[in-house]
Structure formats: structure tokens, C-alpha cells
Write a protein that holds these residues in place. Structure first.
Motif, PDB file in Angstrom:
ATOM      1  N   VAL A 182      10.759   9.850   0.462  1.00 26.23           N
ATOM      2  CA  VAL A 182       9.780  10.125  -0.603  1.00 26.23           C
ATOM      3  C   VAL A 182       8.366   9.820  -0.121  1.00 26.23           C
ATOM      4  CG1 VAL A 182       8.952   9.255  -2.835  1.00 26.23           C
ATOM      5  CG2 VAL A 182      11.357   9.853  -2.545  1.00 26.23           C
ATOM      6  N   ASN A 183       8.219   8.793   0.705  1.00 27.52           N
ATOM      7  CA  ASN A 183       6.909   8.411   1.221  1.00 27.52           C
ATOM      8  C   ASN A 183       6.519   9.169   2.490  1.00 27.52           C
ATOM      9  OD1 ASN A 183       5.634   6.245  -0.469  1.00 27.52           O
ATOM     10  ND2 ASN A 183       7.713   5.440  -0.255  1.00 27.52           N
ATOM     11  N   THR A 215     -18.146  -9.950  -0.200  1.00 28.34           N
ATOM     12  CA  THR A 215     -18.353  -9.532  -1.579  1.00 28.34           C
ATOM     13  C   THR A 215     -17.008  -9.170  -2.179  1.00 28.34           C
ATOM     14  OG1 THR A 215     -18.611  -7.207  -1.002  1.00 28.34           O
ATOM     15  CG2 THR A 215     -20.618  -8.566  -0.986  1.00 28.34           C
ATOM     16  N   LEU A 216     -16.958  -9.112  -3.473  1.00 25.71           N
ATOM     17  CA  LEU A 216     -15.734  -8.710  -4.157  1.00 25.71           C
ATOM     18  C   LEU A 216     -15.320  -7.314  -3.717  1.00 25.71           C
ATOM     19  CD1 LEU A 216     -13.514  -9.170  -6.208  1.00 25.71           C
ATOM     20  CD2 LEU A 216     -15.066  -8.327  -7.975  1.00 25.71           C
ATOM     21  N   GLU A 217     -16.289  -6.418  -3.598  1.00 29.40           N
ATOM     22  CA  GLU A 217     -15.980  -5.044  -3.182  1.00 29.40           C
ATOM     23  C   GLU A 217     -15.390  -5.020  -1.774  1.00 29.40           C
ATOM     24  OE1 GLU A 217     -19.099  -5.903  -4.406  1.00 29.40           O
ATOM     25  OE2 GLU A 217     -18.690  -5.162  -6.426  1.00 29.40           O
ATOM     26  N   ALA A 218     -15.955  -5.822  -0.871  1.00 27.24           N
ATOM     27  CA  ALA A 218     -15.440  -5.870   0.499  1.00 27.24           C
ATOM     28  C   ALA A 218     -14.030  -6.446   0.521  1.00 27.24           C
ATOM     29  CB  ALA A 218     -16.370  -6.700   1.379  1.00 27.24           C
ATOM     30  N   CYS A 219     -13.840  -7.481  -0.265  1.00 31.83           N
ATOM     31  CA  CYS A 219     -12.516  -8.111  -0.331  1.00 31.83           C
ATOM     32  C   CYS A 219     -11.483  -7.121  -0.877  1.00 31.83           C
ATOM     33  CB  CYS A 219     -12.591  -9.360  -1.191  1.00 31.83           C
ATOM     34  SG  CYS A 219     -11.076 -10.335  -1.191  1.00 31.83           S
ATOM     35  N   MET A 220     -11.819  -6.458  -1.976  1.00 27.94           N
ATOM     36  CA  MET A 220     -10.895  -5.485  -2.567  1.00 27.94           C
ATOM     37  C   MET A 220     -10.689  -4.303  -1.634  1.00 27.94           C
ATOM     38  SD  MET A 220      -9.821  -6.969  -5.163  1.00 27.94           S
ATOM     39  CE  MET A 220      -8.814  -5.663  -5.811  1.00 27.94           C
ATOM     40  N   GLY A 221     -11.712  -3.967  -0.869  1.00 30.30           N
ATOM     41  CA  GLY A 221     -11.584  -2.892   0.118  1.00 30.30           C
ATOM     42  C   GLY A 221     -10.592  -3.227   1.220  1.00 30.30           C
ATOM     43  N   MET A 222     -10.361  -4.500   1.447  1.00 20.50           N
ATOM     44  CA  MET A 222      -9.347  -4.941   2.409  1.00 20.50           C
ATOM     45  C   MET A 222      -7.982  -5.071   1.737  1.00 20.50           C
ATOM     46  SD  MET A 222     -10.517  -5.517   5.530  1.00 20.50           S
ATOM     47  CE  MET A 222      -9.432  -6.736   6.241  1.00 20.50           C
ATOM     48  N   ILE A 223      -7.970  -5.637   0.545  1.00 15.48           N
ATOM     49  CA  ILE A 223      -6.708  -5.950  -0.123  1.00 15.48           C
ATOM     50  C   ILE A 223      -5.956  -4.693  -0.549  1.00 15.48           C
ATOM     51  CG2 ILE A 223      -5.698  -6.975  -2.203  1.00 15.48           C
ATOM     52  CD1 ILE A 223      -7.859  -9.168  -1.966  1.00 15.48           C
ATOM     53  N   ARG A 224      -6.632  -3.751  -1.183  1.00 14.32           N
ATOM     54  CA  ARG A 224      -5.941  -2.577  -1.746  1.00 14.32           C
ATOM     55  C   ARG A 224      -5.148  -1.787  -0.708  1.00 14.32           C
ATOM     56  NH1 ARG A 224     -10.916  -1.424  -5.371  1.00 14.32           N
ATOM     57  NH2 ARG A 224     -10.313  -2.521  -7.269  1.00 14.32           N
ATOM     58  N   ASP A 231      -1.085  -1.451  -0.527  1.00 10.28           N
ATOM     59  CA  ASP A 231      -0.418  -0.141  -0.526  1.00 10.28           C
ATOM     60  C   ASP A 231       0.587  -0.042   0.619  1.00 10.28           C
ATOM     61  OD1 ASP A 231      -1.953   0.583  -2.716  1.00 10.28           O
ATOM     62  OD2 ASP A 231      -3.346   1.834  -1.550  1.00 10.28           O
ATOM     63  N   ALA A 232       0.160  -0.468   1.804  1.00  7.42           N
ATOM     64  CA  ALA A 232       1.045  -0.417   2.976  1.00  7.42           C
ATOM     65  C   ALA A 232       2.265  -1.312   2.766  1.00  7.42           C
ATOM     66  CB  ALA A 232       0.292  -0.830   4.232  1.00  7.42           C
ATOM     67  N   LEU A 233       2.042  -2.508   2.256  1.00  4.15           N
ATOM     68  CA  LEU A 233       3.157  -3.422   2.022  1.00  4.15           C
ATOM     69  C   LEU A 233       4.105  -2.888   0.949  1.00  4.15           C
ATOM     70  CD1 LEU A 233       1.384  -6.887   2.292  1.00  4.15           C
ATOM     71  CD2 LEU A 233       2.902  -5.795   3.958  1.00  4.15           C
TER      72      LEU A 233
END
Length: 121
Positions: A69-70, A8-17, A21-23
Motif C-alpha cells: 500500500v505504501n 524555532t518551533l517551525e524548524a523543530c516541526m520541520g524535522m519531526i513531521r 511519517d517515515a517511522l
């Protein structure tokens, strides 16, 4: 990932975001080499410039500030004569140890598959 589960879009975005952020935190040519250098113990600025060939003092300073900073790197000024500055990984910075080792292992496998294995880089 489970291949039987529809994406699903939500699952995909849950992986991508979170990956994005890490990258964003680790991106660039020098951050990972700096983290690797510090994973071997506390270092002074000059020690890191020797550990990381071709990095300029200006770039090392910038990247250390970004990592600080991180919350990945700690800068400690020692009140001595002469004053010296030492850098170390924070506990949070050490949380990347497993990720860096996994990237290294993948890189070794990739090099064996696609690169000249005897070539030194």
C-alpha cells in the motif's frame, strides 16, 4: 544541525513531521526485516518465512500488504501452473537501502558500546 542557529518551533516541526511519517511507514517489528529480505532479490512467501525467523504467516501477509500500500513492495502473480506469487522491492522501496545500511551501521556501533559483542542474537 547547526548549533549556532536558534531553534524555532517551525524548524523543530520541520524535522519531526517527516521523521514521524517515515517511522509510521516503517514501524513495527517486521517491516525492516522484510525489506532486508527483499533487498537480496525477489522472494516467494515461503522464502521470506525462512529468512525471517519467528514471523507468522498471518503477520507476514499483513506487513506485505502494508508495504505494498505504501509503494515499497510489489506483489506479482505469475500465471503459470501452479500459480505462484513473488514479491520484490519497488524502485521506491530501494530508496530505503541507504537508510537501512545506516541503521545497521549505527546498530553495530551501539552493540559494541552497550551490549555483549560476542553474544549472537
Amino acid at each position: 544541525m547547526n548549533k549556532d542557529c536558534p531553534v524555532t518551533l517551525e524548524a523543530c516541526m520541520g524535522m519531526i513531521r517527516p521523521v514521524r511519517d517515515a517511522l509510521d511507514v516503517l514501524s513495527g517489528k517486521w517491516k525492516i526485516p522484510i525489506l532486508i529480505s527483499l533487498s537480496f532479490g525477489n522472494k516467494r512467501f515461503g522464502q521470506m518465512t525462512r529468512d525471517i525467523p519467528k514471523i507468522t504467516d498471518r503477520m507476514l501477509s499483513k506487513e506485505l500488504r502494508d508495504l505494498e500500500v505504501n509503494g515499497l513492495v510489489q506483489r506479482r502473480v505469475h500465471d503459470s501452473v501452479p500459480v505462484f506469487v513473488e514479491y520484490s522491492l519497488t524502485e521506491y522501496g530501494h530508496s530505503l537501502d541507504k537508510v537501512i545500511h545506516e541503521l545497521r551501521d549505527w546498530g553495530v556501533k551501539h552493540r559494541e558500546r552497550y551490549a555483549e559483542p560476542d553474544k549472537v542474537y
